[in-house]
Design a protein around this motif. Structure first.
Motif, PDB file in Angstrom:
ATOM      1  N   ASN A   2       0.894  -1.225   0.088  1.00 42.66           N
ATOM      2  CA  ASN A   2      -0.100  -0.159   0.018  1.00 42.66           C
ATOM      3  C   ASN A   2       0.771   1.307   0.178  1.00 42.66           C
ATOM      4  O   ASN A   2       1.748   1.369   0.767  1.00 42.66           O
ATOM      5  CB  ASN A   2      -0.960   0.119   1.329  1.00 42.66           C
ATOM      6  N   GLU A  19      -2.876   0.649  -4.027  1.00 50.32           N
ATOM      7  CA  GLU A  19      -2.119  -0.919  -3.886  1.00 50.32           C
ATOM      8  C   GLU A  19      -1.451  -1.051  -5.022  1.00 50.32           C
ATOM      9  O   GLU A  19      -2.026  -1.177  -6.163  1.00 50.32           O
ATOM     10  CB  GLU A  19      -3.278  -1.850  -3.554  1.00 50.32           C
ATOM     11  N   TYR A  84      -5.979   0.650   5.997  1.00 47.98           N
ATOM     12  CA  TYR A  84      -5.095   1.874   5.055  1.00 47.98           C
ATOM     13  C   TYR A  84      -3.773   2.027   5.636  1.00 47.98           C
ATOM     14  O   TYR A  84      -3.268   2.885   5.108  1.00 47.98           O
ATOM     15  CB  TYR A  84      -5.887   3.103   5.042  1.00 47.98           C
ATOM     16  N   PRO A  86       0.009   2.231   5.245  1.00 44.55           N
ATOM     17  CA  PRO A  86       0.538   2.327   4.109  1.00 44.55           C
ATOM     18  C   PRO A  86       2.167   1.460   4.598  1.00 44.55           C
ATOM     19  O   PRO A  86       2.587   1.729   5.618  1.00 44.55           O
ATOM     20  CB  PRO A  86       0.894   3.508   3.607  1.00 44.55           C
TER      21      PRO A  86
END
Ligand code: KG4
Ligand code: ZN
Length: 360
Positions: A2, A19, A84, A86
């Protein structure tokens, strides 16, 4: 992987969550979010982008966009948003307006510190090149299912507000710059000519709009179109439009139907001149390098007449034509995520320092 990407090089504040998978052989992207907060209304009264105003707006907008992605900003200590999270944070470090770039870089560092504090695994923080973002945005073309070696060698034309660059790509990560503009960029020429016509900033979409009502019947010059190099020059074309408007005083009273018709003809003729030059140089490069594809990107790639012309010409040369879907032509952070992914895989690193004049 991500990727959270941040883009603040000019007048769009953008944050994307993308992604990425597939590696360098078959990179694939799923765009979860590509939030863009445009500052156009802020800069419009000035006829162009004011760097310090842009910086102020980015500082204001970034936390708002981050909140839309993470739900909360600042991210509450210890509470992580697993979905979410990253693995990589990417931020544009150049080229662009330095105060605006710094706003993004500082924000990226802060966000990285906050997210790292609540993450058990390391989060990478990488600088990205805005022009590589535009270049790689062809991967967001809905006509492209997989990246295949059949696309290379390729000729890439990057046309934006700040750049006009022609590249010959051997593969996804190796290229040679063939030429660039010696003065105004193509988008800049659109913006300046729009201003001469009394149309608001940004001028590209406005010129495209009124061109539809006009005829390209004014023989403006095609600067450098037939020179045997791959450089461009658009400032002389802009001056020709200026002289034409000055010599045809009936345009000054813009309200009459005759003046409106003439303005539409000027816009259509100017647009055609720019497209002719871009297409001539691009197609000459396609022939010289035996290119199998033409990759068009940058804000001016949103121009429908330019897309149509290059698509037609590429077909004649049996080359594929790829252009990003409309969402990814003008500045956006999703393309920055793509550039960062490719550089991450390659091990190419940019320092987290704003470089206004960075090149490709
Ligand atoms: O790539 P971009 O968003 O920002 C830079 O990196 O510079 O490009 C912005 C430029 C502006 O000059 C704008 O007028 C131009 O792209 N542009 C267009 C169109 N849409 C945006 N030019 C011609 N036709 C369009 N439809
Ligand atoms: Zn751009």
């Amino acid at each position: 992987m991500n990727i959270l990407a941040i883009e603040t090089s000019c007048d769009e504040t953008s944050l994307a969550l993308v992604e990425a998978r597939g590696g360098l052989r078959n990179p694939k992207f799923r765009v979860y979010k590509n939030l863009i907060s445009s500052q156009i209304p802020v800069h419009r009264p000035f006829g162009g982008v004011v760097p310090n105003l842009a910086k102020r707006e980015h500082i204001k907008n970034l936390p708002v966009l981050a909140r839309q992605i993470f739900g909360k900003w600042p991210i509450a200590n210890g509470k992580k948003n697993g979905r979410y999270k990253p693995h990589l944070i990417a931020v544009t470090v150049g080229p662009g307006l330095e105060p605006a770039l710094w706003a993004g870089i500082e924000f990226a560092k802060k966000l990285h510190t906050e997210l790292q504090a609540i993450s058990h695994t390391p989060i990478a923080l990488l600088g990205a090149n805005h022009l590589e973002g535009h270049l790689y945005s062809f991967l967001f073309s809905s006509n492209l299912r997989h990246l295949t070696s059949n696309l290379f060698p390729a000729i890439a034309l990057i046309v934006s507000g700040g750049h006009t660059i022609l590249l010959a790509l051997k593969n996804l990560t190796t290229w040679k710059k063939l030429g660039e503009t010696r003065d105004d960029a193509a988008g800049e020429a659109f913006d300046k000519v729009a201003r001469l016509l009394g149309l608001p900033y940004p001028g590209g979409p406005e010129i495209q709009k009124i061109s539809r009502r006009g005829k390209p019947n004014i023989p403006f010059p095609r600067p450098m179109a037939h020179q045997k190099n791959y450089d461009f020059s658009f400032s002389g074309l802009k001056t020709s439009v200026l002289y034409y408007l000055r010599d045809n005083a009936n345009v000054t009273n813009r309200k009459t139907n005759a003046a409106k018709k003439l303005m539409a003809d000027v816009a259509a003729s100017f647009q055609e001149a720019v497209i002719d030059v871009l297409a001539a140089k691009t197609m000459r490069a396609v022939k010289e390098f035996g290119a199998k594809s033409v990759l068009l990107s940058g804000g001016v790639a949103a121009n429908k007449a330019l897309r149509a012309a290059l698509s037609r010409e590429a077909k004649k040369s049996s080359a594929r034509f790829l252009v990003p879907d409309y969402l990814f032509n003008t500045d956006n952070a999703a393309m920055i995520a793509v550039a960062a992914y490719i550089n991450y895989l390659k091990g190419k690193k940019y320092k987290l320092v704003a470089r206004g004049d960075m090149n490709i």
